[in-house]
Design a protein around this motif. Structure first.
Motif, mmCIF file in Angstrom:
data_model
loop_
_atom_site.group_PDB
_atom_site.id
_atom_site.type_symbol
_atom_site.label_atom_id
_atom_site.label_comp_id
_atom_site.label_asym_id
_atom_site.label_seq_id
_atom_site.Cartn_x
_atom_site.Cartn_y
_atom_site.Cartn_z
ATOM 1 N N LEU A 155 3.551 7.862 12.846
ATOM 2 C CA LEU A 155 3.944 9.291 12.274
ATOM 3 C C LEU A 155 2.809 9.323 10.734
ATOM 4 O O LEU A 155 2.996 10.419 10.274
ATOM 5 C CB LEU A 155 5.474 9.266 12.261
ATOM 6 C CG LEU A 155 6.147 9.152 12.570
ATOM 7 C CD1 LEU A 155 7.273 9.268 12.337
ATOM 8 C CD2 LEU A 155 6.226 10.251 13.755
ATOM 9 N N SER A 156 2.221 8.210 11.302
ATOM 10 C CA SER A 156 1.667 8.169 9.489
ATOM 11 C C SER A 156 -0.208 9.168 9.789
ATOM 12 O O SER A 156 -0.665 9.179 10.616
ATOM 13 C CB SER A 156 1.189 7.158 8.841
ATOM 14 O OG SER A 156 0.067 6.946 8.339
ATOM 15 N N LYS A 166 -7.446 6.479 9.499
ATOM 16 C CA LYS A 166 -8.208 5.428 10.111
ATOM 17 C C LYS A 166 -8.051 4.178 10.223
ATOM 18 O O LYS A 166 -7.385 3.085 10.413
ATOM 19 C CB LYS A 166 -9.568 6.254 11.853
ATOM 20 C CG LYS A 166 -9.141 5.003 12.469
ATOM 21 C CD LYS A 166 -7.765 5.196 13.335
ATOM 22 C CE LYS A 166 -8.514 4.620 14.788
ATOM 23 N NZ LYS A 166 -8.549 2.955 15.004
ATOM 24 N N LEU A 167 -9.201 3.553 8.723
ATOM 25 C CA LEU A 167 -9.528 2.049 8.445
ATOM 26 C C LEU A 167 -8.203 1.687 7.858
ATOM 27 O O LEU A 167 -7.646 0.590 7.659
ATOM 28 C CB LEU A 167 -10.146 2.390 6.741
ATOM 29 C CG LEU A 167 -10.415 0.526 6.923
ATOM 30 C CD1 LEU A 167 -10.686 0.547 7.292
ATOM 31 C CD2 LEU A 167 -11.692 1.311 5.013
ATOM 32 N N TYR A 168 -7.214 2.322 7.329
ATOM 33 C CA TYR A 168 -5.582 1.624 6.405
ATOM 34 C C TYR A 168 -5.005 1.395 8.033
ATOM 35 O O TYR A 168 -4.164 0.570 8.012
ATOM 36 C CB TYR A 168 -5.302 2.700 6.073
ATOM 37 C CG TYR A 168 -5.827 2.916 4.486
ATOM 38 C CD1 TYR A 168 -6.902 2.641 4.231
ATOM 39 C CD2 TYR A 168 -5.216 3.662 3.758
ATOM 40 C CE1 TYR A 168 -7.687 2.724 3.059
ATOM 41 C CE2 TYR A 168 -6.415 4.479 2.666
ATOM 42 C CZ TYR A 168 -8.032 3.572 2.601
ATOM 43 O OH TYR A 168 -8.106 4.116 1.320
ATOM 44 N N GLU A 169 -5.157 2.138 9.276
ATOM 45 C CA GLU A 169 -4.194 1.986 9.950
ATOM 46 C C GLU A 169 -4.814 0.983 10.609
ATOM 47 O O GLU A 169 -4.231 0.102 10.861
ATOM 48 C CB GLU A 169 -4.262 3.157 11.831
ATOM 49 C CG GLU A 169 -3.289 3.221 12.463
ATOM 50 C CD GLU A 169 -3.961 4.205 13.251
ATOM 51 O OE1 GLU A 169 -3.896 4.426 14.749
ATOM 52 O OE2 GLU A 169 -3.601 5.777 12.704
ATOM 53 N N ASP A 170 -6.040 0.740 10.799
ATOM 54 C CA ASP A 170 -6.773 -0.408 11.677
ATOM 55 C C ASP A 170 -5.958 -1.892 10.524
ATOM 56 O O ASP A 170 -6.085 -2.570 11.583
ATOM 57 C CB ASP A 170 -8.473 -0.730 11.683
ATOM 58 C CG ASP A 170 -8.664 1.274 12.651
ATOM 59 O OD1 ASP A 170 -7.477 1.097 13.667
ATOM 60 O OD2 ASP A 170 -9.615 1.419 12.936
ATOM 61 N N LEU A 171 -6.329 -1.868 9.624
ATOM 62 C CA LEU A 171 -6.338 -2.578 8.900
ATOM 63 C C LEU A 171 -4.340 -2.911 9.278
ATOM 64 O O LEU A 171 -4.362 -3.928 9.339
ATOM 65 C CB LEU A 171 -6.235 -2.293 7.202
ATOM 66 C CG LEU A 171 -5.843 -3.597 6.772
ATOM 67 C CD1 LEU A 171 -6.045 -5.302 6.767
ATOM 68 C CD2 LEU A 171 -6.272 -2.926 5.190
ATOM 69 N N PHE A 172 -3.249 -2.026 9.255
ATOM 70 C CA PHE A 172 -2.529 -2.571 9.277
ATOM 71 C C PHE A 172 -1.518 -2.881 10.715
ATOM 72 O O PHE A 172 -0.656 -4.083 10.469
ATOM 73 C CB PHE A 172 -1.120 -1.348 8.759
ATOM 74 C CG PHE A 172 0.262 -1.072 9.041
ATOM 75 C CD1 PHE A 172 1.162 -1.512 7.727
ATOM 76 C CD2 PHE A 172 1.271 -0.640 9.791
ATOM 77 C CE1 PHE A 172 1.628 -1.182 7.186
ATOM 78 C CE2 PHE A 172 2.341 -1.080 9.130
ATOM 79 C CZ PHE A 172 2.927 -1.022 8.190
ATOM 80 N N LYS A 214 6.419 6.622 2.172
ATOM 81 C CA LYS A 214 6.131 7.324 1.568
ATOM 82 C C LYS A 214 4.751 6.969 0.904
ATOM 83 O O LYS A 214 3.848 7.766 1.035
ATOM 84 C CB LYS A 214 7.133 7.881 0.404
ATOM 85 C CG LYS A 214 8.011 7.442 0.195
ATOM 86 C CD LYS A 214 8.814 7.544 -0.732
ATOM 87 C CE LYS A 214 10.559 8.024 -1.026
ATOM 88 N NZ LYS A 214 11.128 8.032 -2.342
ATOM 89 N N ILE A 215 4.426 5.901 1.058
ATOM 90 C CA ILE A 215 2.581 5.154 1.202
ATOM 91 C C ILE A 215 1.646 5.403 2.199
ATOM 92 O O ILE A 215 0.898 5.877 1.734
ATOM 93 C CB ILE A 215 3.106 3.322 1.586
ATOM 94 C CG1 ILE A 215 3.943 3.119 -0.488
ATOM 95 C CG2 ILE A 215 1.856 2.581 1.005
ATOM 96 C CD1 ILE A 215 4.014 1.363 -0.752
ATOM 97 N N MET A 216 2.830 5.545 3.162
ATOM 98 C CA MET A 216 1.650 6.008 4.533
ATOM 99 C C MET A 216 1.664 7.182 4.973
ATOM 100 O O MET A 216 1.022 7.705 6.011
ATOM 101 C CB MET A 216 2.435 5.343 5.430
ATOM 102 C CG MET A 216 2.370 3.531 5.875
ATOM 103 S SD MET A 216 3.128 2.683 6.532
ATOM 104 C CE MET A 216 1.576 2.929 8.088
ATOM 105 N N HIS A 217 1.896 8.877 3.928
ATOM 106 C CA HIS A 217 2.479 9.637 4.533
ATOM 107 C C HIS A 217 2.502 10.329 5.625
ATOM 108 O O HIS A 217 2.508 10.506 6.767
ATOM 109 C CB HIS A 217 1.167 9.759 3.523
ATOM 110 C CG HIS A 217 0.031 9.840 2.904
ATOM 111 N ND1 HIS A 217 0.905 10.666 1.619
ATOM 112 C CD2 HIS A 217 -0.547 9.541 2.461
ATOM 113 C CE1 HIS A 217 0.345 10.108 0.560
ATOM 114 N NE2 HIS A 217 -1.044 8.681 1.078
ATOM 115 N N VAL A 218 4.348 8.894 6.527
ATOM 116 C CA VAL A 218 4.445 9.181 6.780
ATOM 117 C C VAL A 218 5.380 10.541 6.949
ATOM 118 O O VAL A 218 6.037 10.662 6.001
ATOM 119 C CB VAL A 218 5.164 8.170 7.678
ATOM 120 C CG1 VAL A 218 7.133 9.073 8.619
ATOM 121 C CG2 VAL A 218 5.059 6.858 7.470
#
Length: 331
Positions: free
Chosen positions: A69-70, A74-80, A120-124
């Motif tokens: 839902l974020s 993409k880079l942040y998603e891959d890191l998470f 909030k941090i991930m802009h869900v």
């Protein structure tokens, strides 16, 4: 590309596992007002070791739902989502996201609060709630009267399951409670979607929290069950689609599923990678008469997506059907 609507339908999705994020991504792209209610009974893998080490609710399913839902890059998603290699000693097989959720849970003293902050941090785009604010333990009673404790252990004996129930992991004397805002979300929804996901270990652990089960019986929202495409080892061996629904109704002691989405496309012979997806057996058998006898409307179509040697629901096709249903029922 996201669709924008004047009135977003309120859709609550309940479950866990890998099937849930597929549907949530599609709903996000269609601009639904989404609430995801996620199981906290997982005790295997990274989630299981973290909940034992620092008494945190299992983060894995929550992590996958947050990512689905974020709106983050993409880079942040891959890191998470990055998972450490198995040779990395004490970090082996842990994902970065699981460690972040565990750390925030410890900092805030609550996994629920950690997930709201991460949202909030991930802009869900939507709401993500653990089904309960405490870790739960899943118990199974087999048809032969024997019992087992722990979600990861239930399927090992491959015995027919009579029923499952949940207890609070830390204090089994107290009754499990729904997390804040969960019951309200169910009661105010236009539609409730169950699954897709493992029947006994992803969907039912949520419904076995009494407040959530009662809300499903009382809500005026249409309840839609997305039936699994494949049977699962130790859970639903030899099950038809009607058997899946019968188990749901048995656990809440009355019929409550209004509509069932059933895949009718055939999985090609010898397609599945049996080593990678060793929990899946054969396609779920169809029993449309049995479904209708339980008061269900049946929608059958090609919901199949084949990729990476596995069998999945086609999120776009499923979501299109969900929107046809929700707008036909409410608007």
């Amino acid at each position: 590309m996201k669709t924008y609507r004047i009135r977003k339908p309120r859709i609550v999705v309940i479950g866990g596992g890998t099937g849930l994020p597929v549907i949530l991504k599609g709903l996000r792209n269609e601009s639904a007002d989404i609430t995801a209610i996620v199981t906290v009974a997982d005790d295997g893998g990274s989630s299981g070791s973290l909940r034992q080490a620092i008494n945190v609710s299992p983060p894995g399913d929550l992590r996958n739902v947050l990512v689905s839902l974020s709106e983050m890059p993409k880079l942040y998603e891959d890191l998470f989502q990055y998972r450490f290699k198995k040779e990395d000693e004490f970090l082996a097989n842990h994902s970065v996201g699981n460690l972040i959720i565990a750390a925030l849970s410890e900092m805030r003293g609550s996994t629920y609060e950690a997930i709201q902050l991460l949202g909030k941090i991930m802009h869900v785009d939507g709401h993500v709630y653990p089904a309960s604010e405490e870790s739960l333990t899943l118990h199974a009673v087999y048809e032969d009267g024997t019992t087992v404790c722990g979600e990861s252990k239930i399927v090992k004996d491959r015995k027919p399951i009579d029923y499952v129930y949940v207890t609070n992991s830390c204090n089994q004397e107290t009754k499990p409670k729904a997390a804040r805002k969960v019951v309200r979300a169910i009661m105010e929804a236009d539609m409730i979607v169950l699954g897709p996901g493992s029947l006994y270990t992803s969907i039912l652990p949520n419904l076995m929290i009494e407040e959530i089960g009662q809300a499903l019986l009382q809500t005026e929202a249409e309840v839609v069950y997305i039936c699994n495409i494949m049977t699962q080892k130790g859970e639903t061996e030899h099950f038809s689609d009607a058997d899946h629904v019968s188990v749901l109704h048995k656990h809440l002691k009355q019929p409550f599923v209004d509509t069932v989405l059933v895949n009718t496309a055939q999985v090609p012979d010898n397609y599945m990678n049996k080593e990678k997806y060793d929990e899946y057996l054969v396609q779920v058998q169809h029993d449309f008469k049995g479904l209708r006898s339980q008061g269900c409307r049946v929608i059958s179509a090609d919901f199949l997506e084949l990729r990476d040697g596995g069998v999945f629901h086609d999120g776009r096709e499923v979501v299109e059907e969900i929107f046809r249903l929700v707008f036909g029922a409410k608007y």
